[in-house]
Scaffold this motif. Structure first.
Motif, PDB file in Angstrom:
ATOM      1  N   ALA A 188      -8.841   7.640  81.403  1.00  0.00           N
ATOM      2  CA  ALA A 188      -7.812   7.365  80.390  1.00  0.00           C
ATOM      3  C   ALA A 188      -7.019   6.115  80.762  1.00  0.00           C
ATOM      4  O   ALA A 188      -6.584   5.369  79.895  1.00  0.00           O
ATOM      5  CB  ALA A 188      -6.891   8.575  80.242  1.00  0.00           C
ATOM      6  N   ARG A 189      -6.864   5.872  82.070  1.00  0.00           N
ATOM      7  CA  ARG A 189      -6.136   4.663  82.503  1.00  0.00           C
ATOM      8  C   ARG A 189      -7.006   3.410  82.419  1.00  0.00           C
ATOM      9  O   ARG A 189      -6.513   2.309  82.497  1.00  0.00           O
ATOM     10  CB  ARG A 189      -5.661   4.833  83.969  1.00  0.00           C
ATOM     11  N   GLY A 190      -8.306   3.598  82.326  1.00  0.00           N
ATOM     12  CA  GLY A 190      -9.212   2.442  82.249  1.00  0.00           C
ATOM     13  C   GLY A 190      -9.715   2.011  83.614  1.00  0.00           C
ATOM     14  O   GLY A 190     -10.324   0.958  83.757  1.00  0.00           O
ATOM     15  N   GLU A 191      -9.471   2.858  84.628  1.00  0.00           N
ATOM     16  CA  GLU A 191      -9.952   2.527  85.977  1.00  0.00           C
ATOM     17  C   GLU A 191     -11.353   3.089  86.170  1.00  0.00           C
ATOM     18  O   GLU A 191     -11.845   3.860  85.333  1.00  0.00           O
ATOM     19  CB  GLU A 191      -8.998   3.138  87.021  1.00  0.00           C
TER      20      GLU A 191
ATOM     21  N   ARG B  72     -12.777  -7.004  68.995  1.00  0.00           N
ATOM     22  CA  ARG B  72     -13.913  -6.096  68.813  1.00  0.00           C
ATOM     23  C   ARG B  72     -13.489  -4.645  69.017  1.00  0.00           C
ATOM     24  O   ARG B  72     -13.926  -3.752  68.318  1.00  0.00           O
ATOM     25  CB  ARG B  72     -15.015  -6.421  69.823  1.00  0.00           C
ATOM     26  N   ILE B  73     -12.635  -4.436  70.016  1.00  0.00           N
ATOM     27  CA  ILE B  73     -12.193  -3.072  70.300  1.00  0.00           C
ATOM     28  C   ILE B  73     -11.331  -2.555  69.148  1.00  0.00           C
ATOM     29  O   ILE B  73     -11.451  -1.409  68.722  1.00  0.00           O
ATOM     30  CB  ILE B  73     -11.440  -3.012  71.648  1.00  0.00           C
ATOM     31  N   ALA B  74     -10.474  -3.449  68.602  1.00  0.00           N
ATOM     32  CA  ALA B  74      -9.645  -3.039  67.460  1.00  0.00           C
ATOM     33  C   ALA B  74     -10.552  -2.626  66.302  1.00  0.00           C
ATOM     34  O   ALA B  74     -10.306  -1.634  65.608  1.00  0.00           O
ATOM     35  CB  ALA B  74      -8.734  -4.188  67.046  1.00  0.00           C
ATOM     36  N   LYS B  75     -11.661  -3.362  66.138  1.00  0.00           N
ATOM     37  CA  LYS B  75     -12.601  -3.034  65.061  1.00  0.00           C
ATOM     38  C   LYS B  75     -13.304  -1.694  65.359  1.00  0.00           C
ATOM     39  O   LYS B  75     -13.488  -0.864  64.473  1.00  0.00           O
ATOM     40  CB  LYS B  75     -13.632  -4.155  64.912  1.00  0.00           C
ATOM     41  N   ARG B  76     -13.670  -1.490  66.634  1.00  0.00           N
ATOM     42  CA  ARG B  76     -14.327  -0.233  67.002  1.00  0.00           C
ATOM     43  C   ARG B  76     -13.408   0.950  66.686  1.00  0.00           C
ATOM     44  O   ARG B  76     -13.840   1.965  66.167  1.00  0.00           O
ATOM     45  CB  ARG B  76     -14.691  -0.262  68.494  1.00  0.00           C
ATOM     46  N   VAL B  77     -12.111   0.776  66.980  1.00  0.00           N
ATOM     47  CA  VAL B  77     -11.142   1.844  66.702  1.00  0.00           C
ATOM     48  C   VAL B  77     -11.056   2.090  65.190  1.00  0.00           C
ATOM     49  O   VAL B  77     -11.123   3.241  64.727  1.00  0.00           O
ATOM     50  CB  VAL B  77      -9.749   1.477  67.267  1.00  0.00           C
ATOM     51  N   ALA B  78     -10.956   0.987  64.412  1.00  0.00           N
ATOM     52  CA  ALA B  78     -10.837   1.136  62.953  1.00  0.00           C
ATOM     53  C   ALA B  78     -12.084   1.807  62.378  1.00  0.00           C
ATOM     54  O   ALA B  78     -11.980   2.713  61.526  1.00  0.00           O
ATOM     55  CB  ALA B  78     -10.630  -0.239  62.313  1.00  0.00           C
ATOM     56  N   ASP B  79     -13.287   1.398  62.854  1.00  0.00           N
ATOM     57  CA  ASP B  79     -14.540   1.987  62.352  1.00  0.00           C
ATOM     58  C   ASP B  79     -14.617   3.477  62.693  1.00  0.00           C
ATOM     59  O   ASP B  79     -15.056   4.297  61.886  1.00  0.00           O
ATOM     60  CB  ASP B  79     -15.767   1.285  62.963  1.00  0.00           C
ATOM     61  N   THR B  80     -14.189   3.798  63.909  1.00  0.00           N
ATOM     62  CA  THR B  80     -14.227   5.202  64.349  1.00  0.00           C
ATOM     63  C   THR B  80     -13.308   6.050  63.484  1.00  0.00           C
ATOM     64  O   THR B  80     -13.677   7.133  63.018  1.00  0.00           O
ATOM     65  CB  THR B  80     -13.815   5.315  65.837  1.00  0.00           C
ATOM     66  N   LEU B  81     -12.106   5.528  63.242  1.00  0.00           N
ATOM     67  CA  LEU B  81     -11.137   6.261  62.414  1.00  0.00           C
ATOM     68  C   LEU B  81     -11.678   6.420  60.994  1.00  0.00           C
ATOM     69  O   LEU B  81     -11.554   7.481  60.380  1.00  0.00           O
ATOM     70  CB  LEU B  81      -9.795   5.530  62.391  1.00  0.00           C
ATOM     71  N   ALA B  82     -12.326   5.343  60.488  1.00  0.00           N
ATOM     72  CA  ALA B  82     -12.870   5.387  59.122  1.00  0.00           C
ATOM     73  C   ALA B  82     -13.946   6.465  59.004  1.00  0.00           C
ATOM     74  O   ALA B  82     -14.128   7.055  57.940  1.00  0.00           O
ATOM     75  CB  ALA B  82     -13.440   4.020  58.740  1.00  0.00           C
TER      76      ALA B  82
ATOM     77  N   VAL C 240     -10.754   8.817  68.344  1.00  0.00           N
ATOM     78  CA  VAL C 240     -10.806   7.521  69.032  1.00  0.00           C
ATOM     79  C   VAL C 240     -10.794   7.742  70.545  1.00  0.00           C
ATOM     80  O   VAL C 240     -10.121   8.646  71.035  1.00  0.00           O
ATOM     81  CB  VAL C 240      -9.584   6.679  68.601  1.00  0.00           C
ATOM     82  N   ARG C 241     -11.565   6.914  71.255  1.00  0.00           N
ATOM     83  CA  ARG C 241     -11.582   7.012  72.710  1.00  0.00           C
ATOM     84  C   ARG C 241     -10.183   6.785  73.278  1.00  0.00           C
ATOM     85  O   ARG C 241      -9.482   5.873  72.867  1.00  0.00           O
ATOM     86  CB  ARG C 241     -12.512   5.938  73.287  1.00  0.00           C
ATOM     87  N   LYS C 242      -9.816   7.597  74.260  1.00  0.00           N
ATOM     88  CA  LYS C 242      -8.481   7.502  74.874  1.00  0.00           C
ATOM     89  C   LYS C 242      -8.243   6.161  75.544  1.00  0.00           C
ATOM     90  O   LYS C 242      -7.107   5.712  75.682  1.00  0.00           O
ATOM     91  CB  LYS C 242      -8.326   8.598  75.949  1.00  0.00           C
ATOM     92  N   ASP C 243      -9.360   5.504  75.992  1.00  0.00           N
ATOM     93  CA  ASP C 243      -9.192   4.240  76.726  1.00  0.00           C
ATOM     94  C   ASP C 243      -9.393   3.017  75.834  1.00  0.00           C
ATOM     95  O   ASP C 243      -9.488   1.911  76.304  1.00  0.00           O
ATOM     96  CB  ASP C 243     -10.131   4.187  77.941  1.00  0.00           C
ATOM     97  N   ASP C 244      -9.453   3.225  74.515  1.00  0.00           N
ATOM     98  CA  ASP C 244      -9.537   2.091  73.584  1.00  0.00           C
ATOM     99  C   ASP C 244      -8.151   1.696  73.072  1.00  0.00           C
ATOM    100  O   ASP C 244      -7.967   1.429  71.892  1.00  0.00           O
ATOM    101  CB  ASP C 244     -10.482   2.416  72.399  1.00  0.00           C
ATOM    102  N   ASN C 245      -7.159   1.696  73.948  1.00  0.00           N
ATOM    103  CA  ASN C 245      -5.837   1.175  73.566  1.00  0.00           C
ATOM    104  C   ASN C 245      -5.610  -0.092  74.396  1.00  0.00           C
ATOM    105  O   ASN C 245      -6.238  -0.269  75.445  1.00  0.00           O
ATOM    106  CB  ASN C 245      -4.749   2.231  73.813  1.00  0.00           C
ATOM    107  N   PRO C 246      -4.730  -1.001  73.932  1.00  0.00           N
ATOM    108  CA  PRO C 246      -4.624  -2.307  74.593  1.00  0.00           C
ATOM    109  C   PRO C 246      -4.366  -2.221  76.097  1.00  0.00           C
ATOM    110  O   PRO C 246      -4.951  -2.967  76.874  1.00  0.00           O
ATOM    111  CB  PRO C 246      -3.457  -2.981  73.868  1.00  0.00           C
TER     112      PRO C 246
ATOM    113  N   PHE D 161      -7.415  -0.973  77.916  1.00  0.00           N
ATOM    114  CA  PHE D 161      -8.476  -1.957  77.751  1.00  0.00           C
ATOM    115  C   PHE D 161      -8.301  -3.119  78.721  1.00  0.00           C
ATOM    116  O   PHE D 161      -9.267  -3.603  79.320  1.00  0.00           O
ATOM    117  CB  PHE D 161      -8.536  -2.466  76.302  1.00  0.00           C
ATOM    118  N   LYS D 162      -7.041  -3.544  78.907  1.00  0.00           N
ATOM    119  CA  LYS D 162      -6.785  -4.637  79.862  1.00  0.00           C
ATOM    120  C   LYS D 162      -7.187  -4.199  81.274  1.00  0.00           C
ATOM    121  O   LYS D 162      -7.771  -4.960  82.025  1.00  0.00           O
ATOM    122  CB  LYS D 162      -5.310  -5.044  79.834  1.00  0.00           C
TER     123      LYS D 162
END
Ligand code: AMP
Length: 196
Positions: free
Chosen positions: A54-57, A123-133, A138-144, A147-148
């Motif tokens: 979830a932390r992206g590590e 791309r990740i923002a798009k992946r989130v939007a497509d998933t929601l659509a 949404v994946r827990k680690d697909d937040n900014p 992701f960083k």
């Protein structure tokens, strides 16, 4: 065919793997998917991996190497596989070498999808939007923030694998910024696979 796809999160490894699976009939072994399944099932591995992911590590090499070692024993992996998201560290690559040597197996190719990091957040923002659509979670680690962290992990721990495989004369690189179909065509060309 035994293939590794390298590239940062959002580079298109999953998308391209799905096309190779369809064309070659070999399984995609995606450690991220396996770990998410373990988290969802609440297994002991899942419990250890949950917060780290979830932390992206990165999850520990020991856990991930164990999962892959078990998975490549499965009958469907006998005729080949695509590794997506593994190896992610040099110790994982070394463990994979040992695993394959022990089975008298060899890698056929390591292909890196080269992408412009600034485009990845989009791309990740798009992946989130497509998933929601699609009405899917949404994946827990697909937040900014996560992701960083994932990008930093890639730069520090995974990017050295390009050199690792280049030194062995195994690395091929392709431009992952092109449209999906063009990338697929380039991959099939590198793998000497005729498009269907
Ligand atoms: P992915 O779906 O490949 O983006 O992976 C999602 C998350 O799972 C990563 O951010 C890591 O926390 C974990 N993970 C997946 N594969 C590995 C690996 N080979 N080594 C360590 N952690 C991994």
């Amino acid at each position: 065919m035994r293939l590794i796809l390298l590239g940062p999160p959002g580079a298109g490894k999953g998308t391209q793997s799905a096309r190779i699976v369809e064309r070659l009939g070999i399984p995609q072994l995606a450690t991220g998917d396996m770990l998410r399944a373990a988290v969802a099932a609440g297994t002991s591995i899942g419990l250890k991996a949950k917060d780290v992911m979830a932390r992206g590590e990165l999850v520990s090499d020991e856990i991930v190497v164990g999962i892959v070692a078990d998975r490549i024993e499965e009958p469907d992996a006998r005729s080949g596989f695509i590794l997506d998201g593994f190896p992610r560290t040099v110790p994982q690559a070394e463990a994979l070498d040992l695993m394959l040597t022990g089975k008298a197996m060899e890698l056929d190719a390591v292909i890196e999808l080269k992408v412009d990091e600034t485009a990845l957040l989009e791309r990740i923002a798009k992946r989130v939007a497509d998933t929601l659509a699609r009405g899917e979670p949404v994946r827990k680690d697909d937040n900014p923030e996560a992701f960083k962290t994932r990008l930093v992990a890639y730069r520090q721990q995974t990017a050295p694998l390009s050199d690792y495989y280049a030194r062995r004369g195994m690395l091929k690189v392709t431009d992952g910024m092109r449209p999906i179909d063009e990338v697929t065509e380039a991959l099939f060309g590198m793998l000497a696979v005729q498009p269907a």
